[in-house]
Design an enzyme around this catalytic site. Structure first.
Site, PDB file in Angstrom:
ATOM      1  N   ASP A  97     105.941  -4.573 -58.458  1.00 45.57           N
ATOM      2  CA  ASP A  97     105.215  -5.703 -57.877  1.00 45.57           C
ATOM      3  C   ASP A  97     106.083  -6.268 -56.752  1.00 45.57           C
ATOM      4  OD1 ASP A  97     104.427  -9.043 -59.230  1.00 45.57           O
ATOM      5  OD2 ASP A  97     103.946  -8.117 -57.306  1.00 45.57           O
ATOM      6  N   GLU A 101     105.864 -14.173 -51.426  1.00 46.60           N
ATOM      7  CA  GLU A 101     104.657 -14.310 -52.252  1.00 46.60           C
ATOM      8  C   GLU A 101     105.008 -14.927 -53.601  1.00 46.60           C
ATOM      9  OE1 GLU A 101     103.819 -12.680 -55.233  1.00 46.60           O
ATOM     10  OE2 GLU A 101     101.674 -13.134 -55.332  1.00 46.60           O
TER      11      GLU A 101
END
Lengths: 302, 333
Positions: free
Chosen positions: B166, B194
């Site tokens: 991720d 993010e």
């Protein structure tokens, strides 16, 4: 009223938007939806926009149990416990009841939607994966009050539609995903300009705010203090029957201030009895009062 | 490429090394590239025929650690960057470049009964780099330095284990897309930060105005013993995960419907992401400047946000294939 039959869970508001669009066009407004599904209804070239959210709590199907119960995920965690024991309806028309064995610290994974099926396969056939549901309003009304489950969602919309009937040179913004941190409004304000945005919301009845005693002009909410001159003008527009209130709820009155080019902001609320509990209550006189207040404000400014 | 990407360190706010690799890999395939003030890498690729503009987005940053204090006896106090469960930290190896450290706690036989029964928190932990004093530690570390999980890429059967799947897996999909020729215009945003609030994406997409956007991510997969089906979020080897809604956004319904139709037509294995928890850059992209039609496609990752996340190769390939079919069919979307 047929509006109470319309299901509008966050992210799937298209039925409500269609209903309002048809109404707006019948009143001579130019109505368009944006990429986010927000509805913008305009008449004339006034610089005031009246805004309200159109969404209700969303439950999304994520699976089923061996005994035929539906498992759901609910994005708004603070609403989860208030769903227990209530009737919900999926967008495909299937009706169910929210059951839960726990009585405290309830999470959405503890909820089971009972649609009367007794096995997985039966449930799978009736309701597909990812289908949305929301509360059934189940309306009861008398000459003074409207009672129903989750009907606080409808009060701002009904108020806005009342104002639309008599307003000129005003825009009406019906925003989606308001329960999701005002996302629809954030997106809309990124590309839409107004001088002033008046938001219609609801406020729980308590202390200084009483149902039947008129619209409530907001002086402070969780995220913002409305523009002082707008707040004062709204209070004046309310005449003798107006209440003034503060709330810990986030009404997103800050968004017009900080999104896009920035606009003045004000908030008008309708009191809700037992907000969040079974059979919330809204006084018809308060809806009328809020609509009149906003109309007076618009007429004075324009 | 996925091995290189995952073995490169890029904790939120410190993504340069990852960006440099991506830039070197893709710049010759792009009509234009730009690095903005947030450190986002934005790549433009003109289509053979023009027409629709597709935006693909993946984030370069990973969860990790930032040093907040160096103790008098040479240990490093830290805070996590991004969502990391403190329960998985004890005895983890971490690194800053070639410098390795061990996340530790007071030795168990020195704990009181009360301390042993209490769950520890991040503030109880420290990184041991083997320094014996503050002066010795300060020669190689400063307050504000980043440490990443020290973990190597491993491929075993269909499983790939690595840190930062991720969202290096998303970056890898975007890199492959940029290397091919398309009729449609393509914009790929490799974004920063993010994991700490979708910050890079907010800046990256401003002004781009694509016809639609797809966020390519790694997402949770709790396909393990004892986890009931409805809590798994996604299934390992269940195909690319299509989001309907999460805590940050609701996927554009028309776009999701077209994506799943393309997947079915091309017999690409897919599944719905069965949870509304979590969020990704779609939350920032979808509300940008009046709204952008946005959807998210994810590769299921077990043990996400740890040094040992694991994905299934088939899920990754399904994601890559679906993205390519979407770009191919952009005019119909």
């Amino acid at each position: 009223m047929e509006i109470f039959e319309i299901l509008s869970p966050s992210g799937r508001e298209e039925n409500m938007i269609s209903y309002i669009k048809a109404f707006g066009e019948s009143q001579g407004y130019k109505c368009n939806t944006d990429v986010f599904g927000n509805l913008i209804c305009e008449k004339g070239d006034g610089k005031i926009a009246v805004e309200c959210g159109v969404d209700s709590v969303a439950l999304m199907k994520i699976g089923e149990t061996d005994s035929g119960m539906i498992k759901v995920s609910v994005p708004s965690s603070k609403e989860v416990s208030s769903l227990v024991g209530k009737k919900v309806k999926f967008l495909n028309g299937v009706v169910g009841v929210v059951r839960c064995d726990k009585t405290e610290n309830i999470e959405d994974s503890d909820l089971n939607i009972d649609i009367g099926e007794t096995d997985k396969e039966g449930t799978k056939e009736k309701v597909p994966m990812g289908e949305f549901a929301t509360l059934c309003a189940d309306i009861t009304e008398n000459e003074k009050f409207i009672f129903g489950n989750g009907i606080s969602v409808y009060a701002p919309i009904i108020t806005a539609l009342e104002v639309m009937k008599n307003a000129d040179d005003t825009a009406f913004l019906f925003t989606t995903q308001k329960k999701f941190a005002g996302r629809g409004l954030k997106a809309l304000l990124g590309g839409y300009e107004a001088d002033t945005v008046i938001s219609i919301n609801t406020i729980p009845e308590k202390d200084e705010v009483k149902c039947t005693e008129g619209a409530v002009v907001i002086i402070k909410e969780k995220g913002a203090v409305p523009t002082e001159k707008v707040r004062k003008a709204l209070i004046k527009a309310g005449g003798e029957k107006v209440q003034v209130g503060a709330t810990e709820d986030n009404l997103f009155l800050d968004l017009p201030l900080i999104c896009g080019k920035g606009a003045l902001t004000g908030g008008v609320c309708i009191g809700v009895r037992d907000k969040g509990k079974a059979y919330e209550g809204i006084a018809k006189a308060d809806i009328k009062s809020a609509a009149e207040l906003i109309l007076n404000y618009i007429n004075k400014v324009n | 490429m996925l091995r290189i990407l995952t073995e490169t360190d890029g904790v939120s706010g410190n993504e340069k090394a990852v960006r440099d690799i991506i830039f070197a890999e893709v710049s010759s395939f792009c009509s234009e590239t730009k690095i903005d003030s947030m450190g986002n890498l934005i790549c433009f690729k003109k289509g053979r025929k023009g027409g629709k503009t597709v935006l693909l987005s993946a984030h370069m940053d990973e969860v990790g650690f930032i040093i907040t204090k160096i103790t008098d006896d040479g240990f490093l106090k830290f805070e996590t960057v991004g969502g990391v469960d403190s329960k998985i930290l004890l005895s983890q190896m971490v690194r800053k470049g070639d410098l390795k450290g061990i996340i530790s706690l007071k030795a168990v036989h020195l704990l009181t009964k009360e301390e042993r029964e209490k769950a520890f928190s991040e503030s109880d932990l420290f990184i041991d780099i083997g320094a014996k004093s503050k002066e010795e530690a300060e020669k190689v570390v400063s307050v504000g330095d980043y440490f990443a999980f020290d973990s190597e890429y491993l491929s075993q059967r269909d499983m790939i284990k690595a840190k930062a799947l991720d969202d290096r897996v998303g970056c890898a999909v975007l890199i492959d897309a940029l290397k091919k020729e398309w009729d449609a215009n393509l914009i790929c945003t490799f974004v920063t930060q993010e994991e700490v609030g979708l910050r890079g994406a907010k800046a990256a997409v401003y002004g781009l105005k694509p016809d639609f956007a797809i966020v390519v991510e790694g997402t949770s997969c709790n396909n393990m013993p004892g986890i009931p089906e409805e809590k798994r979020v996604t299934n390992f080897d269940g195909g690319v995960a299509v989001s309907i809604m999460d805590m940050g956004s609701v996927a554009n319904r028309d776009l999701v419907s077209k994506i799943t139709a393309i997947a079915d037509e091309n017999k690409i294995n897919w599944q719905y992401k069965a949870s509304v928890k979590g969020g990704n850059d779609a939350g920032a992209i979808s509300i940008s400047e009046g709204g952008i039609k946005t959807a998210s496609l994810s590769v299921p990752c077990k043990y996400i946000h740890s040094g040992v996340s694991a994905m299934n190769k088939n899920d990754y390939l399904s994601c890559k294939e679906l993205i390519e079919k979407i770009i191919e069919n952009a005019e119909e979307i």
